[in-house]
Design an enzyme around this catalytic site. Structure first.
Site, mmCIF file in Angstrom:
data_model
loop_
_atom_site.group_PDB
_atom_site.id
_atom_site.type_symbol
_atom_site.label_atom_id
_atom_site.label_comp_id
_atom_site.label_asym_id
_atom_site.label_seq_id
_atom_site.Cartn_x
_atom_site.Cartn_y
_atom_site.Cartn_z
ATOM 1 N N SER A 156 -10.372 -1.986 -1.199
ATOM 2 C CA SER A 156 -9.252 -2.709 -1.813
ATOM 3 C C SER A 156 -7.980 -1.864 -1.834
ATOM 4 O O SER A 156 -6.877 -2.386 -1.654
ATOM 5 C CB SER A 156 -9.614 -3.154 -3.232
ATOM 6 O OG SER A 156 -9.661 -2.059 -4.140
ATOM 7 N N GLY A 209 -16.684 1.888 0.684
ATOM 8 C CA GLY A 209 -16.919 1.470 -0.682
ATOM 9 C C GLY A 209 -16.033 0.295 -1.054
ATOM 10 O O GLY A 209 -15.020 0.030 -0.413
ATOM 11 N N CYS A 210 -16.416 -0.411 -2.106
ATOM 12 C CA CYS A 210 -15.685 -1.618 -2.500
ATOM 13 C C CYS A 210 -14.301 -1.303 -3.053
ATOM 14 O O CYS A 210 -13.296 -1.889 -2.618
ATOM 15 C CB CYS A 210 -16.508 -2.417 -3.498
ATOM 16 S SG CYS A 210 -17.124 -1.471 -4.910
ATOM 17 N N TYR A 211 -14.224 -0.366 -4.000
ATOM 18 C CA TYR A 211 -12.916 0.004 -4.538
ATOM 19 C C TYR A 211 -12.024 0.563 -3.434
ATOM 20 O O TYR A 211 -10.842 0.213 -3.322
ATOM 21 C CB TYR A 211 -13.070 1.074 -5.620
ATOM 22 C CG TYR A 211 -13.403 0.586 -6.997
ATOM 23 C CD1 TYR A 211 -12.590 -0.328 -7.662
ATOM 24 C CD2 TYR A 211 -14.521 1.071 -7.672
ATOM 25 C CE1 TYR A 211 -12.888 -0.744 -8.951
ATOM 26 C CE2 TYR A 211 -14.829 0.659 -8.956
ATOM 27 C CZ TYR A 211 -14.012 -0.254 -9.599
ATOM 28 O OH TYR A 211 -14.308 -0.670 -10.879
ATOM 29 N N SER A 212 -12.581 1.463 -2.632
ATOM 30 C CA SER A 212 -11.771 2.109 -1.606
ATOM 31 C C SER A 212 -11.235 1.103 -0.599
ATOM 32 O O SER A 212 -10.092 1.216 -0.144
ATOM 33 C CB SER A 212 -12.557 3.230 -0.919
ATOM 34 O OG SER A 212 -13.899 2.888 -0.745
#
Length: 368
Positions: free
Chosen positions: A184, A179-182
């Site tokens: 980062s 995932g994108c947040y994860s």
């Protein structure tokens, strides 16, 4: 460019040609994926097969890509790429070897086993295969017609973060794109947690902010202009579905990390500001040394010197994750700042990076 010296012998000889397909090119991530693969230097002679997610997206059997993704239209004199209606005969005739699933979670959970059975390696951009723990995976409300097969494939699936799992990705049949947040947060925290310098019981806090495209292309009241513009809002507190990835990939418990996402009034980009307490007194040089050593063979992570904090605009529209930090004068309070493009390093760019690893190519090919 960094050579992939850590790849296993089984893929040490790079593939010169590979046939790829994208299932689902209508969304933001699908559009970026099509753009990257159509321009990829290794795919010039074997352009990706672009497949409609559902039959009514290509009712006549094919439609121009520019009809759904007009930004990918080519100039006069060039043949426009087309999206084709899906059928297995087409897949066999084209000799597809790797497919990218840019589909809703439930569709990827259903389709991935079928592609694998057909002998095609899968890179899935959804959350369908990211989480080993069934309790954490329950947030996606997935249903498996063949529970035994799904469990087998779930155990086989490799979490597609090349910086952490490069060797396993190289050999994988099923890669679950993070995932994108994860992405980062994990890239900022993993080197420090693995080095044992973080007081994890004190608790890690990640204050993360994303542009509106992170919510996908389908509109909702919260992504409507009247809500998102000139606004900043928190959402999914204690319940965001990327939390499970943080727990599994960082080896933490729910009590050891708090992740709160926010919606930024910008099209794309993520910034995660992460607060950590160190287990011992450290210097900025020691922190920077841990980060640089951990990512020495990772061309898509850029490390800043102490106090030089990244900004979203510096990584947007690139496949880089930019990491910076500031250490308090007491040598124990550390703030990490991580920035990336949610559609690239947080989705499609990372998927292409995984393909590069799977084929034995330089990790950053087609991404610079």
């Amino acid at each position: 460019m960094v050579e992939q010296e850590t790849l296993p012998e089984t893929v040490s000889m790079a593939r010169t040609r590979v046939r790829t397909a994208i299932a689902g090119v209508g969304g933001y991530a699908g559009g970026e994926l099509a753009r990257l693969l159509l321009a990829h230097p290794r795919l010039r002679e074997t352009k990706p097969l672009l497949l409609a997610r559902v039959a009514d997206e290509a009712p006549s059997g094919r439609i121009p890509l520019e009809q759904i993704q007009p930004q990918l239209s080519l100039g006069a004199g060039h043949r426009q790429p087309e999206i084709l209606a899906f059928n297995w005969k087409l897949i066999r005739d084209e000799g597809i070897e790797i497919v990218f699933l840019a589909l809703p979670h439930e569709n990827s959970r259903e389709w991935a086993p079928q592609w694998l059975e057909a002998g095609v390696r899968v890179i899935d951009l959804s959350g369908a295969w990211r989480l080993k723990d069934a309790n954490l995976r329950a947030v996606y409300k997935l249903h498996d017609d063949d529970a035994a097969l799904a469990a087998k494939l779930q155990n086989e699936a490799v979490y597609g973060c090349p910086e952490l799992h490069r060797e396993a990705i190289a050999k994988a049949r099923l890669v679950a794109n993070p995932g994108c947040y994860s992405t980062s947060i994990i890239l900022a925290v993993a080197p420090l947690v693995r080095a044992g310098v973080v007081d994890v019981d004190h608790g890690i806090i990640s204050d993360s902010k994303s542009g509106v495209s992170g919510a996908g292309k389908n509109p909702s009241p919260k992504t409507h202009f009247m809500h998102a513009a000139d606004n900043l809002s928190a959402y999914s507190v204690f319940g965001h579905r990327h939390t499970g990835e943080l727990l599994e990939q960082l080896g933490l418990t729910e009590q050891q990390i708090q992740f709160t996402p926010h919606l930024l009034p910008i099209p794309r980009g993520i910034m995660s500001t992460i607060y950590l307490r160190l287990a011992k007194h450290m210097t900025a040089a020691e922190i920077e040394g841990i980060l640089r050593e951990f990512y020495a063979a990772s061309p898509m992570v850029r490390i800043r010197a102490a106090g030089d904090l990244p900004q979203i605009q510096q990584s947007v529209r690139t496949n880089y994750c930019d990491l910076g930090f500031t250490l308090a004068a007491d040598g124990k309070r550390l703030v990490m700042v991580s920035c990336l493009d949610n559609l690239l390093k947080g989705a499609s760019g990372q998927a292409v990076q995984n393909m590069n690893v799977m084929c034995g190519w330089n990790e950053d090919e087609g991404l610079q």
